[in-house]
Design a protein around this motif. Structure first.
Motif, short mmCIF file in Angstrom:
data_model
loop_
_atom_site.label_atom_id
_atom_site.label_comp_id
_atom_site.label_asym_id
_atom_site.label_seq_id
_atom_site.Cartn_x
_atom_site.Cartn_y
_atom_site.Cartn_z
N LEU A 111 0.82 -1.21 0.00
CA LEU A 111 0.00 0.00 0.00
C LEU A 111 0.86 1.26 0.00
O LEU A 111 0.49 2.28 -0.59
CB LEU A 111 -0.85 0.02 1.28
N LEU A 112 2.00 1.17 0.69
CA LEU A 112 2.85 2.35 0.83
C LEU A 112 3.55 2.72 -0.47
O LEU A 112 4.18 3.77 -0.54
CB LEU A 112 3.92 2.11 1.90
N HIS A 119 -4.26 1.44 -5.32
CA HIS A 119 -4.28 1.85 -3.91
C HIS A 119 -5.71 1.91 -3.38
O HIS A 119 -6.01 1.43 -2.29
CB HIS A 119 -3.56 3.20 -3.75
N ILE A 178 -4.83 -9.98 14.95
CA ILE A 178 -5.42 -9.51 13.68
C ILE A 178 -5.07 -10.48 12.56
O ILE A 178 -5.90 -10.81 11.72
CB ILE A 178 -4.87 -8.10 13.34
N GLY A 271 2.40 -1.88 11.58
CA GLY A 271 1.67 -1.76 12.83
C GLY A 271 2.43 -2.24 14.03
O GLY A 271 1.97 -2.10 15.16
N THR A 275 4.29 1.02 16.85
CA THR A 275 3.55 1.08 18.11
C THR A 275 4.48 0.78 19.29
O THR A 275 4.31 1.35 20.37
CB THR A 275 2.35 0.11 18.07
N PRO A 316 6.98 8.36 16.15
CA PRO A 316 7.58 7.05 15.84
C PRO A 316 8.02 6.93 14.38
O PRO A 316 8.97 6.23 14.07
CB PRO A 316 6.45 6.06 16.15
N THR A 320 8.53 10.80 5.67
CA THR A 320 8.16 10.00 4.52
C THR A 320 8.65 10.78 3.29
O THR A 320 9.36 11.77 3.45
CB THR A 320 6.64 9.72 4.51
N ARG A 322 7.79 12.01 -1.05
CA ARG A 322 6.89 12.05 -2.20
C ARG A 322 7.69 12.48 -3.44
O ARG A 322 8.71 13.16 -3.31
CB ARG A 322 5.75 13.07 -1.97
N GLY A 383 -3.95 2.15 10.46
CA GLY A 383 -4.08 1.60 11.81
C GLY A 383 -4.10 2.68 12.88
O GLY A 383 -3.89 2.37 14.06
C1 HEM Z 1 2.07 4.72 16.58
C2 HEM Z 1 1.84 3.84 15.64
C3 HEM Z 1 1.84 4.15 14.18
C4 HEM Z 1 2.37 5.21 13.49
C5 HEM Z 1 3.14 6.41 14.04
C6 HEM Z 1 2.08 5.00 12.09
C7 HEM Z 1 2.45 5.86 11.07
C8 HEM Z 1 2.13 5.70 9.75
C9 HEM Z 1 2.47 6.63 8.69
C10 HEM Z 1 3.27 7.91 8.89
C11 HEM Z 1 1.97 6.13 7.53
C12 HEM Z 1 1.98 6.76 6.15
C13 HEM Z 1 3.31 6.91 5.48
C14 HEM Z 1 3.21 7.75 4.24
O1 HEM Z 1 2.33 8.61 4.10
O2 HEM Z 1 4.07 7.60 3.36
C15 HEM Z 1 1.31 4.88 7.85
C16 HEM Z 1 0.69 4.07 6.93
C17 HEM Z 1 0.16 2.85 7.24
N1 HEM Z 1 0.00 2.30 8.49
FE1 HEM Z 1 0.56 3.12 10.24
N2 HEM Z 1 1.38 3.83 11.95
C18 HEM Z 1 1.19 3.28 13.20
C19 HEM Z 1 0.51 2.13 13.51
C20 HEM Z 1 -0.11 1.32 12.61
C21 HEM Z 1 -0.88 0.13 12.93
C22 HEM Z 1 -1.16 -0.36 14.35
C23 HEM Z 1 -1.26 -0.44 11.74
C24 HEM Z 1 -2.06 -1.67 11.44
C25 HEM Z 1 -2.71 -2.38 12.26
C26 HEM Z 1 -0.76 0.42 10.69
C27 HEM Z 1 -0.94 0.19 9.35
C28 HEM Z 1 -0.59 1.07 8.34
C29 HEM Z 1 -0.84 0.81 6.94
C30 HEM Z 1 -1.46 -0.46 6.34
C31 HEM Z 1 -0.36 1.93 6.24
C32 HEM Z 1 -0.38 2.15 4.73
C33 HEM Z 1 -1.55 3.03 4.37
C34 HEM Z 1 -1.53 3.49 2.92
O3 HEM Z 1 -0.46 3.63 2.32
O4 HEM Z 1 -2.63 3.69 2.38
N3 HEM Z 1 -0.08 1.47 11.24
N4 HEM Z 1 1.40 4.65 9.20
#
Ligand code: HEM
Length: 440
Positions: A111-112, A119, A178, A271, A275, A316, A320, A322, A383
């Protein structure tokens, strides 16, 4: 040999160039290779900000301004970065010819690393099972798991490394629920996650690159087996539901095997370590601010805002990136198609134009939740609600269970740069209070 050449293309050349760049004060190089920036990036954010909202460096621009970062994350004129896609000509050629075919968080179909229409399709499939109701259900599970873990810790004289014994254990247990990971495999999943955590960094030394590759390979093989098993005997985990939806749901939610693997892999990778870092950063910040712990004891309703403030101040995920899809003007600068912009989320989170007295830890800050720690736009963290629940329940339960806990040493930061957290944090727990509020 192939692996060595791939390391050279992805990391080796950049490491060499960054070592020279650091001496010349190049901002990109300092971000990836300056030990002072790794130890404490805050003075670096301020230094970049003093040069402007969008600063040009040798290989990319750096965006540190909150409004500009938000605009970039939402913009249709920019796409996410795919691993290896922005390397200069001959190095890109070498990278493409030496890469393996393992799943990587920054390589499609993660996804990233993808944009619409794929997407949109992937997010639709995941959102169909990762509903607010499912996340609310997980909150109870977070609480039970937290209490279970804390009850296993010693009390009174006990000094423990709280990262190993609690901060790492809680998220891995929840993510394993999960993904339907059986209990006996959780230790391995934790190990893969720790090995692979630096995979988002560039300029890795050869040995670290190899251990990252080991983590990614081990995880790929384990996950493929695990998904086969879930197909044979479905469980009530969200992953099992995702498999079923993708097989029997509407055509637009259909996912092939590689896509399913990539989604499961990313949910675990994104995730888990993030965390762990939220919990360890939060514990450290609160141990250093006993006045806030006193306030939280009297006003526990401040916990959600406290978690937002922790995410803002010690994000955390620090950054990122772009890539421009066309020539555009941004913050008064001409950006060309293909230009790379590092979006410095952690710096935007300390923008004084949005957060007055930005370096102060203020659990009552009215707009703490405006941080960009979860990014923004279409890639906004999937998440986030779960991470917030884990942060809030995990921290509150810990400090309620051990009301006298204090630091028992300085601890050590993780070596990663994109992700920021603690690798060890020794604490003296003091007396334990049972969760019914009766002293044990
Ligand atoms: C404190 C905990 C977390 C932080 C700080 C965090 C931060 C982020 C950030 C900054 C992105 C986007 C990066 C970008 O825009 O290039 C992201 C995307 C994502 N995160 Fe988290 N995340 C956390 C916890 C979680 C958890 C618990 C899950 C899943 C259970 C998760 C699943 C995802 C997924 C699947 C994406 C991709 C979304 C996309 O690209 O559409 N994250 N996260």
């Amino acid at each position: 040999m192939k692996e060595r050449l791939h390391w050279l293309a992805m990391h080796g050349f950049f490491r060499g160039a960054a070592a020279i760049g650091v001496r010349r004060g190049d901002l990109n190089s300092r971000l990836v290779a300056d030990p002072q920036v790794a130890a404490d990036p805050v003075p670096f954010y301020d230094e970049v900000r003093a040069r402007g909202a969008l600063v040009k460096s040798r290989v990319s621009y750096l965006a540190v301004d909150h409004a500009l970062a938000g605009e970039l994350l939402r913009s249709e004129d920019f796409r996410v970065l795919m691993m290896g896609s922005n390397l200069p000509g001959p190095i890109a050629w070498l990278e493409q010819r030496t890469r393996d075919d393992l799943l990587h968080p920054l390589r499609p179909p993660s996804l990233l690393a993808v944009e619409p229409p794929n997407h949109t399709r992937y997010r639709k499939s995941v959102s169909a099972v990762f509903t607010p109701r499912a996340v609310a259900g997980l909150r109870d599970r977070v609480e039970q798991t937290a209490v279970g873990l804390l009850e296993q810790l010693p009390d009174e004289s006990g000094v423990v490394d709280i990262v190993a014994r609690y901060c790492s254990q809680l998220p891995v247990a929840i993510i394993s629920d999960i993904l339907g990971v059986p209990d006996q495999d959780r230790g391995r999943v934790l190990e893969f996650g720790e090995l692979a955590a630096p995979s988002l960094d560039i300029g890795l030394p050869w040995r670290q690159y190899r251990s990252v590759q080991r983590g990614i390979a081990g995880f790929n093989f384990w996950l493929a087996d695990h998904l086969r098993e879930l197909r044979r005997s479905p469980s009530d985990s969200l992953m099992s539901q995702l498999i079923q939806t993708s097989e029997s749901g509407p055509a637009e939610t259909h996912l092939d095997d590689t896509e399913l693997l990539a989604i499961a892999g990313l949910v675990l990778a994104a995730g888990f370590e993030t965390t762990v870092n939220l919990l360890s950063n939060g514990i450290r910040m609160l141990l250093d601010a006993p006045e806030h712990l006193r306030t939280l004891r009297e006003r526990p309703e401040l916990w959600p805002n406290t978690v937002e403030e922790i995410l803002r101040l010690d994000s955390p995920v620090q950054l990122t990136a772009r890539v421009a899809l066309k020539d555009v003007e941004l913050a008064g600068k001409q950006i060309n198609r293909g230009d790379l912009i590092v979006v410095y989320l952690a710096a935007a989170n300390r923008d004084p134009a949005v957060f007055p007295d930005p370096h102060r830890f203020d659990i009552e800050r009215p707009n703490a939740g405006r941080h960009l720690a979860f990014s923004g736009g279409r890639h906004f963290c999937l998440g986030a609600a779960l991470a917030r629940a884990e942060g809030e329940v995990g921290l509150r339960t810990f400090f309620e269970h051990f009301p006298d806990v204090c630091a028992a040493g300085v601890g050590s930061r993780r070596g990663t740069r994109v992700l920021r957290g603690w690798s060890t944090l020794p604490v003296a727990l003091g007396r334990a209070r049972s969760m019914a509020g009766i002293d044990s």
